[in-house]
Each structure stands twice: as C-alpha cells, then as structure tokens.
Motif scaffolding. Structure first.
Motif, PDB file in Angstrom:
ATOM      1  N   ASP A 146       0.541  -0.812  -0.033  1.00 31.01           N
ATOM      2  CA  ASP A 146      -0.002  -0.035  -0.066  1.00 31.01           C
ATOM      3  C   ASP A 146       0.818   0.829   0.127  1.00 31.01           C
ATOM      4  O   ASP A 146       1.724   1.273   0.453  1.00 31.01           O
ATOM      5  N   PRO A 147       0.541   2.068  -1.156  1.00 25.39           N
ATOM      6  CA  PRO A 147       1.947   3.334  -0.787  1.00 25.39           C
ATOM      7  C   PRO A 147       1.752   4.050   0.122  1.00 25.39           C
ATOM      8  O   PRO A 147       2.481   5.039   0.647  1.00 25.39           O
ATOM      9  N   ASN A 148      -0.031   3.899   1.113  1.00 27.71           N
ATOM     10  CA  ASN A 148       0.252   5.202   1.940  1.00 27.71           C
ATOM     11  C   ASN A 148       0.458   4.495   3.480  1.00 27.71           C
ATOM     12  O   ASN A 148      -0.011   4.971   4.449  1.00 27.71           O
ATOM     13  N   GLY A 149       1.304   3.395   3.668  1.00 30.65           N
ATOM     14  CA  GLY A 149       1.251   2.163   4.484  1.00 30.65           C
ATOM     15  C   GLY A 149       0.143   1.669   5.383  1.00 30.65           C
ATOM     16  O   GLY A 149      -0.001   1.423   6.553  1.00 30.65           O
ATOM     17  N   GLU A 150      -1.462   1.539   4.884  1.00 29.31           N
ATOM     18  CA  GLU A 150      -1.715   1.258   5.046  1.00 29.31           C
ATOM     19  C   GLU A 150      -2.247  -0.254   5.662  1.00 29.31           C
ATOM     20  O   GLU A 150      -1.392  -1.206   4.637  1.00 29.31           O
ATOM     21  N   ASP A 151      -3.593  -1.152   6.272  1.00 31.95           N
ATOM     22  CA  ASP A 151      -3.420  -2.010   6.533  1.00 31.95           C
ATOM     23  C   ASP A 151      -4.532  -3.150   6.564  1.00 31.95           C
ATOM     24  O   ASP A 151      -4.572  -3.377   7.208  1.00 31.95           O
ATOM     25  N   VAL A 152      -5.575  -2.419   5.305  1.00 35.82           N
ATOM     26  CA  VAL A 152      -6.792  -2.303   5.837  1.00 35.82           C
ATOM     27  C   VAL A 152      -7.106  -4.145   6.248  1.00 35.82           C
ATOM     28  O   VAL A 152      -8.127  -3.855   6.503  1.00 35.82           O
ATOM     29  N   CYS A 153      -6.532  -5.520   5.036  1.00 40.38           N
ATOM     30  CA  CYS A 153      -6.658  -6.494   5.771  1.00 40.38           C
ATOM     31  C   CYS A 153      -6.812  -6.618   7.038  1.00 40.38           C
ATOM     32  O   CYS A 153      -6.890  -8.291   7.627  1.00 40.38           O
ATOM     33  N   THR A 154      -5.355  -5.840   7.957  1.00 43.68           N
ATOM     34  CA  THR A 154      -5.262  -5.957   8.920  1.00 43.68           C
ATOM     35  C   THR A 154      -4.639  -8.159   9.579  1.00 43.68           C
ATOM     36  O   THR A 154      -4.547  -8.241  10.452  1.00 43.68           O
ATOM     37  N   PHE A 155      -3.489  -8.182   8.166  1.00 41.41           N
ATOM     38  CA  PHE A 155      -2.567  -9.330   8.715  1.00 41.41           C
ATOM     39  C   PHE A 155      -1.121  -8.538   8.980  1.00 41.41           C
ATOM     40  O   PHE A 155      -0.516  -8.984   9.166  1.00 41.41           O
ATOM     41  N   GLY A 156      -0.643  -7.100   9.024  1.00 43.03           N
ATOM     42  CA  GLY A 156       0.177  -6.976   9.276  1.00 43.03           C
ATOM     43  C   GLY A 156       1.524  -7.178   8.006  1.00 43.03           C
ATOM     44  O   GLY A 156       2.534  -6.220   8.207  1.00 43.03           O
ATOM     45  N   THR A 157       0.587  -6.783   6.541  1.00 47.84           N
ATOM     46  CA  THR A 157       2.157  -7.137   5.815  1.00 47.84           C
ATOM     47  C   THR A 157       1.778  -5.686   4.745  1.00 47.84           C
ATOM     48  O   THR A 157       2.856  -5.135   4.179  1.00 47.84           O
ATOM     49  N   HIS A 158       0.587  -4.761   5.256  1.00 45.31           N
ATOM     50  CA  HIS A 158       0.355  -3.494   5.079  1.00 45.31           C
ATOM     51  C   HIS A 158       0.575  -2.991   3.196  1.00 45.31           C
ATOM     52  O   HIS A 158       0.655  -2.452   2.276  1.00 45.31           O
ATOM     53  N   LEU A 159       0.479  -4.371   2.655  1.00 47.90           N
ATOM     54  CA  LEU A 159      -0.356  -4.688   0.947  1.00 47.90           C
ATOM     55  C   LEU A 159      -1.097  -4.420   1.527  1.00 47.90           C
ATOM     56  O   LEU A 159      -2.668  -3.983   2.057  1.00 47.90           O
ATOM     57  N   THR A 160      -1.466  -3.760  -0.622  1.00 47.87           N
ATOM     58  CA  THR A 160      -3.512  -3.037  -0.767  1.00 47.87           C
ATOM     59  C   THR A 160      -4.214  -4.530  -0.317  1.00 47.87           C
ATOM     60  O   THR A 160      -3.640  -5.842  -0.965  1.00 47.87           O
ATOM     61  N   CYS A 161      -5.449  -4.041   0.098  1.00 46.33           N
ATOM     62  CA  CYS A 161      -6.284  -4.940   0.395  1.00 46.33           C
ATOM     63  C   CYS A 161      -7.512  -5.035  -0.804  1.00 46.33           C
ATOM     64  O   CYS A 161      -8.030  -3.289  -0.549  1.00 46.33           O
ATOM     65  N   ARG A 162      -8.404  -5.768  -1.405  1.00 49.02           N
ATOM     66  CA  ARG A 162      -9.139  -5.502  -2.034  1.00 49.02           C
ATOM     67  C   ARG A 162     -10.646  -6.736  -1.997  1.00 49.02           C
ATOM     68  O   ARG A 162     -10.571  -7.368  -1.786  1.00 49.02           O
ATOM     69  N   PRO A 163     -11.444  -6.369  -2.620  1.00 61.08           N
ATOM     70  CA  PRO A 163     -12.842  -6.678  -2.032  1.00 61.08           C
ATOM     71  C   PRO A 163     -12.485  -7.634  -4.058  1.00 61.08           C
ATOM     72  O   PRO A 163     -12.687  -7.366  -5.267  1.00 61.08           O
ATOM     73  N   PHE A 164     -13.004  -8.833  -3.686  1.00 54.82           N
ATOM     74  CA  PHE A 164     -13.248  -9.619  -4.789  1.00 54.82           C
ATOM     75  C   PHE A 164     -14.832 -10.353  -4.482  1.00 54.82           C
ATOM     76  O   PHE A 164     -15.624 -10.288  -3.991  1.00 54.82           O
TER      77      PHE A 164
END
Length: 423
Positions: free
Chosen positions: A121-139
């Motif tokens: 995530d370019p803003n450092g967010e962790d929306v999936c809340t796994f601590g990875t700070h990867l982008t989180c997308r609905p599927f």
C-alpha cells in the motif's frame, strides 16, 4: 356417559399436547457436521450458508497458545467454499492471505470477501489487518476464479455480502484522508459503504448521514442493505439503506451495528448496553428495537443471522473476549445451541453466524476430544425430527479449553467490524 366422554376428551387433548411438545422438541434438535479446517490450519469458521447447504469458510493457521493482544499471530489465512463436507481453497488476488466480513455465498455459489494483493500500500495502510501492509481489495469468486472489484478511487476495500440478484455490498476507499481519524492512525483513508451491481464494473457510494464513513454488511434479495456508519472506520450507528436513502436504527446512544436482514425487513445486529456500551444482540422490526438478552454467565453478544421465518442466530462472548456460546433465538426465547446438539457430538459451538431458509446454521466450534482437541472447526447444524436425549450442554455446560489464543474472539471481532466498536 358424559363423564366418560369428558375423560376421553381430556385424554385426547393431553395426547395432542404431548405430541405437539414432542414434535417441538424434535424439531429443535440438530445433526452436526464437522467441516474441519483447511490442511493443518487450527481455525475454521463457517461464516455463511446458502439454501443449498453450501458454506463459505474462513480458515487460519495461528501460532498455538500465543497470548497476543490481537488474539495471536496469524501465519496464513484463506477463504474456502464448503460443499458436502469438503473445503476448496478460494485462493487470493496475489498476496498471501484472504479473509471476509460475513462473506455471503448466494444460491448460485458466488462468494465475496477481501484479499491481499502483492502490491504494498503506497500510504502504508493495512486494511486487511494482517500486518503485511499490502493493498486489500474486495473480490468476487465465481466459476472457480477470484476477481477484484473496483474501489471509489482509493487503494483498498472489502466486500461483505452478495444476494441472489448478484448485488454486492461492502466498503471502498475514495482516496481522501478521513479527517475524523487521529494523527497516528495507520488506516486513515475515508471508507465509504458501497454497492456493486450491473456487472460490478463500478462501485456506487451509499449515503452516510452525519457520519464521515461506514460499511455495508448485508443485502437481502429485495436490495435492502444494512450495516453501520461512523468515524474513521469505526461503529457509531446501525443503519439501513433502502432506495438510496439511509435511515438510522434505534439504539441506546452507545453504538450499534446491523449484521443481517431477511426479506421481511427484519434486521439483526447488536446495540451497546445503556449503562456501559457492552454489545447485546438486537432485532429491529417495524422501527422498534428488541434486545435479545444474554445467556447465563456470558458478558455480551451479537445477533448475526436471520431467515425469513424470523429465526435468529448469534454468539455470546465472555469477560475475556472469547466467543463462549452460539445461540438460536426464536419465539422470544434464546437457547444455547449446544443444548440442541446430541451429547455424542465432538463439537462445542461458540459462534453461530447465519441461518438459511431450511434452518441450517453455520458457525464455529471447539473440538472436544481427539487429535484436534482444542482447535476450532467450522460446522453446519441441520434440524432433525428426533429427540436427542442428553445434549452437549448437559455433558459440558461451559466453554471447553481451547489450544488457540485466549482472545481468538477479538481476532474475528476486529476483522468483522465489531473490534472497532467504540474506538
């Protein structure tokens, strides 16, 4: 003769009453199917169930016994579909983990949830809340393929439910900074409730009233949507959206959230208690609030599923934040689901999530014995017309010891929205 006739009538009526009572008892007992967990995972939770009896399951591998304030470290998490006792991994959108809020599966086998991608995530967010700070997308998962749903211009989002018309609800970021978030908040972009329809090519933002954001958690087949609104992704008001209008549901002034609704307009969720804000299961109908109560010994609870018959299921938790007892609420009475499980069942139900039109219930339970003793397994409970004699609640009235972290309930609460209650 009149006396004999009277005695006959009394006997006849007594027989009918006893038969009705026996029938009622028989209808309230359940056959329990243990769906286990994927591979060597030690957590499996059946979040939703369609009218075919297919379930959508969240599975996780956690560090056993780790006492972490968020419920322990998740090593791996995946969504799965459960059909006829088998689980199939849904995969991800390129990242290591996928998860869900309530993760509805409709009668066509379409499933929604959220997944990490491989992109930080370019803003450092962790929306999936796994601590990875990867982008989180609905599927959306269909035909054995997972595809990402669009956001409102931001990087992240989550999908919560899909109805039989293919309408999907959840939340998505619009890319702006949410001014209601504190300065040190990691996830500080505006999260808006959204509806995806007409080919899912575009996310449509839903109104949030006087709150800056919110999340849509369920949608019935009439297109009526329920969820919550609040500041910085947190819970403030339980709401219902109908024809693009948002209406706040009655509460006690201490927060509320709506988790599910049926096609009759009945809504379930939780309300904070008037004296301390502790969540209690709630039912809204005809603009009136009914608090469902708490099972003896438990601290609070939520109601998460309701079918068109008005049967409500949910979960109570204890003072340590553990899910303690699954329940069914019907005819204005809350019953520990374990009291309706046969004594020879190897599962102690601590969470009941959804109930379909056949009365089948999805949830999670602690394994009582055997090699997986103390682990959490997904289950389906199907009503049967037979007496069960002794029940699990008779043999083991309290929550058995689990090998998982003491605050495992907090882990699921946090990812389902309730963990942000009152923040």
């Amino acid at each position: 003769m009149l006396g004999q006739l009277g005695n006959f009538c009394i006997l006849r009526v007594t027989t009918i009453v006893l038969a009705c009572c026996i029938s009622a008892i028989a209808q309230e007992s359940y056959k329990v199917i243990d769906l286990g967990a994927l591979g060597n995972d030690n957590l499996g939770c059946a979040m939703s169930i369609n009218n075919e009896g297919w379930t959508v399951i969240q599975d996780a591998s956690m560090v056993p016994g780790q006492q972490d304030n968020a419920g322990g470290t998740i090593l791996k998490a995946r969504d799965a579909i459960g059909i006829n006792g088998f689980q199939i991994d849904l995969g991800t959108l390129g990242g290591p983990n996928s998860w869900m809020n309530w993760g509805e599966i409709n009668d066509f086998g379409q499933i929604v949830g959220y997944s990490e991608t491989a992109v930080p995530d370019p803003n450092g967010e962790d929306v999936c809340t796994f601590g990875t700070h990867l982008t989180c997308r609905p599927f959306l998962w269909q035909f054995f393929h997972m595809s990402a749903l669009p956001t409102l211009g931001g990087n992240n989002g989550q999908a919560s439910a899909i109805n039989n018309r293919g309408q999907i609800v959840g939340f998505a970021e619009d890319g702006t900074v949410d001014s209601s978030c504190p300065a040190n908040k990691t996830n500080n972009r505006t999260q808006l409730p959204v509806l995806w329809e007409n080919g899912k090519a575009k996310a449509k933002a839903l109104p949030t009233g006087n709150d800056p954001g919110g999340n849509a958690l369920w949608i019935n087949d009439k297109g009526q949507i329920v969820g919550f609104t609040g500041p910085c992704g947190a819970t403030n008001h339980a709401v219902v959206w109908d024809n693009d209008n948002v209406n706040t549901l009655p509460d006690n002034g201490t927060g509320a959230e709506a988790f599910g609704n049926n096609n009759r307009g009945q809504i379930v969720g939780f309300v904070g208690s008037p004296d301390g804000g502790i969540p209690n299961g709630a039912l809204w109908q005809n603009d009136a609030l009914t608090t469902l109560g708490i099972l003896p010994g438990d601290l609070g609870g939520i109601a998460s599923g309701i079918n068109d018959k008005g049967q409500v299921v949910g979960s109570n938790f204890d003072s340590k934040g553990n899910w303690a007892h699954a329940f069914i609420w019907q005819n204005n009475v809350m019953t520990d689901l374990n009291a309706l499980f046969p004594a020879n069942s190897n599962l102690f139900a601590v969470m009941a999530n959804k109930i379909n039109e056949r009365g089948q219930i999805s949830g999670m339970a602690i394994v009582r014995s055997g090699p997986d003793m103390g682990n959490i397994h997904a289950f389906i409970a199907t009503p049967v017309r037979q007496s069960i004699g002794r029940s699990v609640a008779d043999d083991e009235p309290t929550r058995p010891k689990s090998n998982l972290p003491a605050n495992i309930g907090n882990q699921i609460l946090r990812r389902g929205g309730l963990g942000q209650f009152g923040r």
